[in-house]
Design a protein around this motif. Structure first.
Motif, PDB file in Angstrom:
ATOM      1  N   ASN A 120       0.782  -1.237   0.000  1.00 59.38           N
ATOM      2  CA  ASN A 120       0.000   0.000   0.000  1.00 59.38           C
ATOM      3  C   ASN A 120       0.813   1.287   0.000  1.00 59.38           C
ATOM      4  O   ASN A 120       0.297   2.328  -0.377  1.00 59.38           O
ATOM      5  N   CYS A 121       2.030   1.239   0.466  1.00 52.83           N
ATOM      6  CA  CYS A 121       2.730   2.490   0.738  1.00 52.83           C
ATOM      7  C   CYS A 121       3.980   2.680  -0.106  1.00 52.83           C
ATOM      8  O   CYS A 121       4.435   3.807  -0.303  1.00 52.83           O
ATOM      9  N   SER A 122       4.550   1.575  -0.601  1.00 54.81           N
ATOM     10  CA  SER A 122       5.870   1.682  -1.216  1.00 54.81           C
ATOM     11  C   SER A 122       5.845   2.521  -2.491  1.00 54.81           C
ATOM     12  O   SER A 122       6.850   3.133  -2.834  1.00 54.81           O
ATOM     13  N   GLN A 123       4.721   2.573  -3.195  1.00 58.58           N
ATOM     14  CA  GLN A 123       4.716   3.347  -4.449  1.00 58.58           C
ATOM     15  C   GLN A 123       4.990   4.822  -4.196  1.00 58.58           C
ATOM     16  O   GLN A 123       5.528   5.512  -5.059  1.00 58.58           O
ATOM     17  N   CYS A 124       4.636   5.341  -3.024  1.00 55.21           N
ATOM     18  CA  CYS A 124       4.943   6.743  -2.729  1.00 55.21           C
ATOM     19  C   CYS A 124       6.181   6.885  -1.841  1.00 55.21           C
ATOM     20  O   CYS A 124       7.021   7.735  -2.086  1.00 55.21           O
ATOM     21  N   HIS A 125       6.288   6.059  -0.813  1.00 55.91           N
ATOM     22  CA  HIS A 125       7.382   6.256   0.141  1.00 55.91           C
ATOM     23  C   HIS A 125       8.629   5.428  -0.177  1.00 55.91           C
ATOM     24  O   HIS A 125       9.618   5.510   0.535  1.00 55.91           O
ATOM     25  N   GLY A 126       8.539   4.612  -1.224  1.00 55.93           N
ATOM     26  CA  GLY A 126       9.700   3.811  -1.616  1.00 55.93           C
ATOM     27  C   GLY A 126       9.679   2.451  -0.932  1.00 55.93           C
ATOM     28  O   GLY A 126       9.178   2.308   0.177  1.00 55.93           O
ATOM     29  N   TRP A 143      10.239  13.718  11.954  1.00 52.39           N
ATOM     30  CA  TRP A 143       8.818  13.561  11.640  1.00 52.39           C
ATOM     31  C   TRP A 143       8.135  14.896  11.451  1.00 52.39           C
ATOM     32  O   TRP A 143       8.322  15.809  12.248  1.00 52.39           O
ATOM     33  N   LEU A 144       7.348  14.986  10.398  1.00 59.41           N
ATOM     34  CA  LEU A 144       6.560  16.195  10.182  1.00 59.41           C
ATOM     35  C   LEU A 144       5.395  16.253  11.158  1.00 59.41           C
ATOM     36  O   LEU A 144       5.046  17.309  11.678  1.00 59.41           O
ATOM     37  N   TRP A 145       4.784  15.123  11.354  1.00 57.71           N
ATOM     38  CA  TRP A 145       3.523  15.070  12.106  1.00 57.71           C
ATOM     39  C   TRP A 145       3.645  14.287  13.400  1.00 57.71           C
ATOM     40  O   TRP A 145       2.661  13.857  13.949  1.00 57.71           O
ATOM     41  N   GLY A 146       4.857  14.111  13.865  1.00 56.05           N
ATOM     42  CA  GLY A 146       5.052  13.416  15.142  1.00 56.05           C
ATOM     43  C   GLY A 146       5.453  11.976  14.920  1.00 56.05           C
ATOM     44  O   GLY A 146       4.943  11.312  14.022  1.00 56.05           O
ATOM     45  N   VAL A 261      -0.384  15.695  -0.382  1.00 56.65           N
ATOM     46  CA  VAL A 261      -1.476  14.915   0.196  1.00 56.65           C
ATOM     47  C   VAL A 261      -1.015  13.500   0.517  1.00 56.65           C
ATOM     48  O   VAL A 261      -0.405  12.832  -0.304  1.00 56.65           O
ATOM     49  N   MET A 262      -1.297  13.105   1.734  1.00 55.07           N
ATOM     50  CA  MET A 262      -1.118  11.707   2.137  1.00 55.07           C
ATOM     51  C   MET A 262      -2.524  11.149   2.279  1.00 55.07           C
ATOM     52  O   MET A 262      -3.335  11.683   3.032  1.00 55.07           O
ATOM     53  N   PRO A 263      -2.863  10.127   1.512  1.00 54.22           N
ATOM     54  CA  PRO A 263      -4.241   9.618   1.569  1.00 54.22           C
ATOM     55  C   PRO A 263      -4.600   9.043   2.935  1.00 54.22           C
ATOM     56  O   PRO A 263      -3.724   8.612   3.686  1.00 54.22           O
TER      57      PRO A 263
HETATM   58  C1  HEC Z   1      -0.179   8.789  -2.906  1.00 55.18           C
HETATM   59  C2  HEC Z   1       1.089   8.780  -2.228  1.00 55.18           C
HETATM   60  C3  HEC Z   1       1.133   8.225  -0.829  1.00 55.18           C
HETATM   61  C4  HEC Z   1       0.787   6.969  -0.403  1.00 55.18           C
HETATM   62  C5  HEC Z   1       0.215   5.826  -1.214  1.00 55.18           C
HETATM   63  C6  HEC Z   1       1.119   6.919   1.004  1.00 55.18           C
HETATM   64  N1  HEC Z   1       1.638   8.105   1.419  1.00 55.18           N
HETATM   65 FE1  HEC Z   1       2.302   8.554   3.283  1.00 55.18          FE
HETATM   66  N2  HEC Z   1       2.633  10.441   2.715  1.00 55.18           N
HETATM   67  C7  HEC Z   1       2.511  10.945   1.438  1.00 55.18           C
HETATM   68  C8  HEC Z   1       2.850  12.349   1.421  1.00 55.18           C
HETATM   69  C9  HEC Z   1       2.861  13.259   0.223  1.00 55.18           C
HETATM   70  C10 HEC Z   1       3.166  12.692   2.749  1.00 55.18           C
HETATM   71  C11 HEC Z   1       3.594  14.038   3.267  1.00 55.18           C
HETATM   72  C12 HEC Z   1       2.410  14.835   3.638  1.00 55.18           C
HETATM   73  C13 HEC Z   1       2.828  16.200   4.031  1.00 55.18           C
HETATM   74  O1  HEC Z   1       3.112  16.992   3.136  1.00 55.18           O
HETATM   75  O2  HEC Z   1       2.883  16.465   5.227  1.00 55.18           O
HETATM   76  C14 HEC Z   1       3.027  11.472   3.539  1.00 55.18           C
HETATM   77  C15 HEC Z   1       3.267  11.400   4.879  1.00 55.18           C
HETATM   78  C16 HEC Z   1       3.300  10.236   5.613  1.00 55.18           C
HETATM   79  C17 HEC Z   1       3.669  10.118   7.003  1.00 55.18           C
HETATM   80  C18 HEC Z   1       4.069  11.262   7.900  1.00 55.18           C
HETATM   81  C19 HEC Z   1       5.561  11.406   7.908  1.00 55.18           C
HETATM   82  C20 HEC Z   1       6.023  12.412   8.888  1.00 55.18           C
HETATM   83  O3  HEC Z   1       7.183  12.788   8.756  1.00 55.18           O
HETATM   84  O4  HEC Z   1       5.276  12.780   9.796  1.00 55.18           O
HETATM   85  C21 HEC Z   1       3.590   8.806   7.338  1.00 55.18           C
HETATM   86  C22 HEC Z   1       3.906   8.168   8.678  1.00 55.18           C
HETATM   87  C23 HEC Z   1       3.155   8.102   6.166  1.00 55.18           C
HETATM   88  N3  HEC Z   1       2.981   8.977   5.128  1.00 55.18           N
HETATM   89  C24 HEC Z   1       2.952   6.742   6.117  1.00 55.18           C
HETATM   90  C25 HEC Z   1       2.342   6.109   5.042  1.00 55.18           C
HETATM   91  C26 HEC Z   1       1.935   4.738   5.065  1.00 55.18           C
HETATM   92  C27 HEC Z   1       2.150   3.788   6.207  1.00 55.18           C
HETATM   93  C28 HEC Z   1       1.336   4.480   3.868  1.00 55.18           C
HETATM   94  C29 HEC Z   1       0.670   3.200   3.409  1.00 55.18           C
HETATM   95  C30 HEC Z   1      -0.449   2.764   4.198  1.00 55.18           C
HETATM   96  C31 HEC Z   1       1.404   5.692   3.079  1.00 55.18           C
HETATM   97  N4  HEC Z   1       2.017   6.646   3.828  1.00 55.18           N
HETATM   98  C32 HEC Z   1       0.943   5.801   1.784  1.00 55.18           C
HETATM   99  C33 HEC Z   1       2.128  10.244   0.319  1.00 55.18           C
HETATM  100  C34 HEC Z   1       1.662   8.929   0.331  1.00 55.18           C
END
Ligand code: HEC
Ligand code: HEC
Length: 288
Positions: A120-126, A143-146, A261-263
């Motif tokens: 679910n997450c690797s496509q955006c976060h690697g 951490w941006l959000w804690g 946007v983080m979904p």
């Molecule tokens: C569509 C792309 C996308 C997907 C898919 C996605 N993320 Fe994110 N995520 C982001 C973005 C963009 C941000 C940064 C948001 C912001 O600007 O604050 C983020 C932020 C976060 C943060 C906050 C990091 C911080 O420093 O506080 C966490 C934790 C996180 N994601 C976990 C996940 C996890 C776990 C999943 C899978 C369930 C996931 N993300 C799926 C795009 C994504």
């Protein structure tokens, strides 16, 4: 040519076969062998009666035990499922911060979290959670959000600037586009931001930028520029950059704002999975 005769040496009849003078004795089968043979026949009859044995036109004889390996598999799966259901319920009801103290539950969460992260997450976060510009690195302890497991859980469940009612918001304003600052001021404050983590910036621009910073930026990023997880405002003093740390990118961020946007995953993944992923992500960062 077959002629039965008595062998002189052993006194046993021959079978009458003769191959170039070599003859075969007609000894009876050993007793033990015969009895074993009969026993297997009797056993096989019992087997037909008890187990599925004979193919019929569209079915087969079921045998009095009614055994089937498929039914056995179903039973085993059901019992595994039941075991898993109970550990899932345990996780859903646990206090996230305490799960670490329960090795079995924690292990379950980490391995489930790892595979659900990959999907679910690797496509955006690697795939190694290393992030990319605009997509935060989840391995570092920045951490941006804690970075507490509860804060991470909240981020994942409700998202950031997502379409969920309980999403977290907070934007980096577009200071130039919205005419809050002049072009020079944007450049100065960018110099100031860079001076917080780098040597050798233009000292006059830094001084002017510091003033702009105090007026326009400190409310979100903090007076010491260490960031504020309430608005998702990044720490500007470490050399860890979310969008990029070269001057052009920073000017761009200040001029045009940012709001990635983080979904939200609340509607897409069930509670137990969100918890598993939260614990997994928390374990990557070294964990606050
Ligand atoms: C569509 C792309 C996308 C997907 C898919 C996605 N993320 Fe994110 N995520 C982001 C973005 C963009 C941000 C940064 C948001 C912001 O600007 O604050 C983020 C932020 C976060 C943060 C906050 C990091 C911080 O420093 O506080 C966490 C934790 C996180 N994601 C976990 C996940 C996890 C776990 C999943 C899978 C369930 C996931 N993300 C799926 C795009 C994504
Ligand atoms: C209303 C709150 C708010 C104010 C005011 C604000 N910022 Fe931001 N800033 C943020 C948020 C939130 C982000 C992260 C945006 C995102 O997650 O997409 C951010 C991101 C940044 C970044 C990107 C950091 C990185 O790691 O890539 C820089 C640089 C920055 N801000 C500088 C400034 C400067 C300079 C000012 C004053 C001119 C300022 N900010 C004012 C909220 C604010």
């Amino acid at each position: 040519m077959s002629k039965v005769e008595k062998d002189e040496l052993s006194g046993v009849d021959t079978t009458g076969h003769d191959w170039d003078g070599i003859k075969e004795l007609d000894n009876p089968m050993p007793r033990w062998w015969l009895w074993t043979f009969y026993a297997t026949i009797i056993w096989s009859i019992g087997y037909w009666v008890v187990y599925p044995a004979w193919p019929l036109v569209s079915d087969y004889t079921k045998g009095v035990f009614g055994y089937s390996s498929r039914a056995e598999l179903h039973e085993e799966l059901a019992s595994v499922e039941e075991g898993r259901a109970s550990i899932t319920t345990e996780l859903v009801n646990a206090d996230l911060a305490d799960v670490k103290n329960n090795p079995q539950l924690y292990q379950f969460a980490l391995s489930g979290g790892r595979s659900n992260y990959a999907v679910n997450c690797s496509q955006c976060h690697g795939s190694g959670a290393q992030g990319a510009p605009g997509f935060p690195n989840l391995n570092d302890d920045d951490w941006l959000w804690g970075g507490s497991v509860d804060a991470i859980y909240q981020t994942i469940k409700y998202g950031i600037r997502s379409d969920h009612d309980e999403t977290r918001t907070g934007e980096m304003p577009a200071f130039l586009r919205d005419e809050i600052l002049e072009k020079d001021q944007v450049s100065d404050v960018a110099e100031y931001v860079l001076s917080l983590s780098q040597e050798g910036r233009d000292p006059e621009a830094v001084t002017r930028g510091a003033e702009v910073y105090a007026n326009e930026c400190a409310s979100c990023h903090g007076e010491n520029a260490r960031g504020n997880p309430e608005f998702g405002a990044p720490n500007l003093t470490d050399a860890i950059w979310f969008y990029g740390g070269d001057k052009q990118t920073i000017v761009n961020t200040i001029a045009n704002g940012r709001a990635n946007v983080m979904p939200a995953w609340d509607d897409r993944l069930d509670e137990s999975v969100i918890r598993q992923i939260s614990l997994y992500v928390h374990s990557l960062g070294g964990g606050k």
